[in-house]
Write an enzyme that holds these catalytic residues in place. Structure first.
Site, PDB file in Angstrom:
ATOM      1  N   THR A 172       0.848  -1.190   0.000  1.00  0.00           N
ATOM      2  CA  THR A 172       0.000   0.000   0.000  1.00  0.00           C
ATOM      3  C   THR A 172       0.880   1.235   0.000  1.00  0.00           C
ATOM      4  O   THR A 172       1.906   1.303   0.684  1.00  0.00           O
ATOM      5  CB  THR A 172      -0.944   0.018   1.214  1.00  0.00           C
ATOM      6  N   PHE A 192       1.067   5.287   0.725  1.00  0.00           N
ATOM      7  CA  PHE A 192       0.455   6.308   1.572  1.00  0.00           C
ATOM      8  C   PHE A 192       0.984   7.683   1.176  1.00  0.00           C
ATOM      9  O   PHE A 192       2.126   7.806   0.724  1.00  0.00           O
ATOM     10  CB  PHE A 192       0.780   6.056   3.047  1.00  0.00           C
TER      11      PHE A 192
END
Length: 357
Positions: free
Chosen positions: A258, A260
């Site tokens: 992921t 960010f």
């Protein structure tokens, strides 16, 4: 006999530790002097471009046997502790404690920060906009499930800019209070985590209800309070909520990551390895998207991401979220951006910032 061999080695380690302690405090004193100079000009305490350069240089100079990534972890914490002598930075993130977003905060800022857990991505933006937090950290994209739509929508509306990015591997674990699935009637997690573990759950627990909650850490908190609930979360939640792992690494994609974004009011200078994020919309005519992106090719600027979102105006119009290689101050990027502004029906610069290490 082994003690006779170990003693001189331990004495050498103790001597080196004493040197390290002295050098660390010398660095801290210099950091305090830097803080005094910054205070004279009201310069920001956190400079992501400078810290990115230091971390890259440390890995490049590292002769081993320590791994480059481990060297960067050590240097990041040293910089974090020294930065805190100037000012302890407050960072809002999607909470509660134990989320991957909190992990991303420490990956970017080190542990000498004040974490501010928030109930939603919207609240992270609000705290950063209001000045309650110096920065916010929000998920922006997952390698297997795609973009986080709410983050994209809020980036379009906010007055904040992106000043950094973090990319971390996402390893999901199934956990319960008792360490097994006996009596479990619900599996709770964030909707993204449920989607990232969908195939594994279908194979192993197809009959158990799945329930989406605000965050994986919230699911862990619920599981700690109720033995009939299993949570999907990262291993950090095991310690924070006194849970036990039933199965580890249950994500369908072993390379699941992921990305960010760090949001705030800081406009980051060039670091040498940067990315620029923009939002565009085009006039409603044939070939408009092709014409809009032509300046990138003309000036030799590489596009690394292109994502569309409905404009929600009821007329089938779209906003395009684009990531470009380079910093807005780079000559070729600046030239391309100037042309894009002239051609676009809508243009917003989200920020230029160092690429994730």
């Amino acid at each position: 006999m082994s003690e006779d061999k170990l003693l001189p080695l331990r004495q050498k380690i103790d001597a080196i530790d004493a040197q390290l302690l002295d050098l660390l405090n010398q660095r801290a004193l210099l950091a305090q002097e830097v803080g005094h100079v910054k205070a004279e000009t009201n310069a920001p305490v956190f400079r992501p471009e400078r810290e990115s350069q230091v971390l890259r240089k440390a890995a490049e100079r590292n002769p081993g046997p320590l791994l480059g990534a481990d060297i960067q972890t050590i240097f990041r914490e040293v910089m974090s502790a020294c930065r805190a002598l100037e000012k302890r930075v407050t960072v809002a993130y999607l909470g509660p404690t134990g989320t991957f977003t909190e992990q991303a905060v420490y990956r970017q800022f080190g542990h000498a920060v004040e974490g501010l857990p928030c109930a939603s991505i919207d609240e992270v933006f609000r705290d950063a906009e209001a000045g309650t937090a110096d920065f916010g950290v929000v998920p922006i994209e997952n390698s297997s499930e795609g973009v986080i739509n709410r983050t994209l929508d809020l980036l379009l509306q906010t007055t904040l800019c992106i000043s950094g990015e973090i990319a971390i591997p996402i390893h999901h674990s199934l956990m319960t209070r008792q360490g097994d699935m006996q009596g479990v009637t619900r599996i709770c997690a964030h909707s993204q985590a449920l989607a990232q573990c969908n195939a594994w759950l279908n194979q192993n627990y197809p009959a158990i209800e799945r329930h989406a909650v605000a965050s994986n850490a919230e699911a862990a908190r619920m599981a700690a309070a109720d033995g009939s609930i299993a949570a999907i979360a990262g291993e950090i939640a095991v310690q924070k909520y006194q849970l036990q792992i039933v199965s580890a690494n249950i994500q369908d994609d072993p390379h699941n990551r992921t990305r960010f974004a760090v949001i705030g009011r800081l406009h980051t200078g060039p670091s040498g390895r940067d990315q620029t994020s923009i939002v565009l919309s085009v006039p409603n005519k044939a070939g408009a998207v092709y014409d809009l992106l032509a300046p990138l090719a003309r000036h030799g600027v590489s596009m690394t991401r292109f994502e569309s979102r409905p404009a929600r105006m009821g007329s089938w119009e779209y906003y395009f979220y684009v990531d470009l290689e380079g910093h807005e101050q780079d000559l070729k990027v600046a030239a391309a951006l100037t042309e894009l502004k002239d051609k676009a029906a809508f243009f917003k610069l989200l920020g230029s910032y160092p690429l994730a290490l």
